[in-house]
Write an enzyme that holds these catalytic residues in place. Sequence first.
Site, PDB file in Angstrom:
ATOM      1  N   ASP A   1       1.037  -1.295   0.437  1.00  0.00           N
ATOM      2  CA  ASP A   1      -0.348  -0.010  -0.086  1.00  0.00           C
ATOM      3  C   ASP A   1       0.692   1.250  -0.382  1.00  0.00           C
ATOM      4  OD1 ASP A   1      -2.486  -1.633   0.372  1.00  0.00           O
ATOM      5  OD2 ASP A   1      -2.160  -1.749   1.836  1.00  0.00           O
TER       6      ASP A   1
ATOM      7  N   TYR B   1     -12.767  -1.559  -3.780  1.00  0.00           N
ATOM      8  CA  TYR B   1     -13.941  -0.231  -3.172  1.00  0.00           C
ATOM      9  C   TYR B   1     -14.430   0.360  -3.657  1.00  0.00           C
ATOM     10  CZ  TYR B   1      -9.723   0.669   0.645  1.00  0.00           C
ATOM     11  OH  TYR B   1      -8.631   0.782   1.429  1.00  0.00           O
TER      12      TYR B   1
END
Length: 470
Positions: free
Chosen positions: A151, A402
């Site tokens: 990430d 997402y």
Amino acid sequence: MNPNQKIITIGSICMAIGIISLILQIGNIISIWVSHSIQTGSQNHTGICNQRIITYENSTWVNQTYVNISNTNVVAGKDTTSMTLAGNSSLCPIRGWAIYSKDNSIRIGSKGDVFVIREPFISCSHLECRTFFLTQGALLNDKHSNGTVKDRSPYRALMSCPIGEAPSPYNSRFESVAWSASACHDGMGWLTIGISGPDDGAVAVLKYNGIITETIKSWRKQILRTQESECVCVNGSCFTIMTDGPSDGPASYRIFKIEKGKITKSIELDAPNSHYEECSCYPDTGTVMCVCRDNWHGSNRPWVSFNQNLDYQIGYICSGVFGDNPRPKDGKGSCDPVNVDGADGVKGFSYRYGNGVWIGRTKSNSSRKGFEMIWDPNGWTDTDSNFLVKQDVVAMTDWSGYSGSFVQHPELTGLDCMRPCFWVELIRGRPREKTTIWTSGSSISFCGVNSDTVNWSWPDGAELPFTIDK
């Protein structure tokens, strides 16, 4: 004929030829002048239509062959006058969701220069909508795509490109160095927020129209992070939410009011039993509504609503149609956190309409697969699991990820209301698809309409593995 006569005859012929040539040249000049006058008149007429010519030129290598592509488009000019986006309209009444964009970036990236990305989102000015995304400083099907499941790295950057286009080095604009980000337009300029740095000391860099205007240092030294979707601008002020602290317990949450890139006010939420991460926010009648991710203990989504003075209210969506992932089967809801399968989560969104709510969620209860929109006419305040409408947009067998909200202001659409829209990230690669060395995604988006819509699946559709994976 004596010699003098020959000379006179030859001279006369040469003079005649010269005169004829001169007449032809004069005629040619007159012809060119007339043609130029006609073209000039035509161009002036085009100018009246307020058009401009834009030439895109793209140079690349294909199978070791240099290819130069030039594409000239004539497009109608837009009024680029700056204006303050009021943000005081109510949400448009809608019956469903119409497909708005699909970039197919993974499919295109198998053979073209496409960025490895995650966390895409969309934001619109009064002139255009753009896709923002966090790159990994690498291209698909390239050795630097290895390990991009991570990430946070110094190679990540917030960039943007025109909506619906695959993000590539040829059409993308650098915005900020960032592994967490947000962006929005106030009608006069783009505000971007990019967070980068070490987990225990990250800094958010605010830019307005590309110029650094402010920084925010991590105040808890526990991974400062922000929305991964658009911030909200109302009457020249823009608003965003940041989180600092544990992802599995109580953390610190702050709302920031920003004008032309400068922070004018901030508050910390008093929410000891709530958890707010990756909030999806939108304006509604001059206030800001945010629906967020509870990564600590809620399988329903928390919300916070606030006005321009940052007076706020907090709560959880009460519906028994749960919006997070993982989550239990639909059943009895709660206006407090629903603890069953409440740990972990995924970024998501909802739109409130009075006591009703449009809930966006994965179709799977346990993995990031599929996507659907559900209309629960009493779900904002009631705890039952009854709903009236379900619209499928990604099948259960296809990967999603997402999702988040964005709006189109009346200044863009010409409507007298705020059009609600949403985007869905379609994640491919690791950690789920272990035949690849990379993680990336494409995206789709939809906007609310008060007319007919359709149930279907718009998946990523790329065939894996790629050449680099073999």
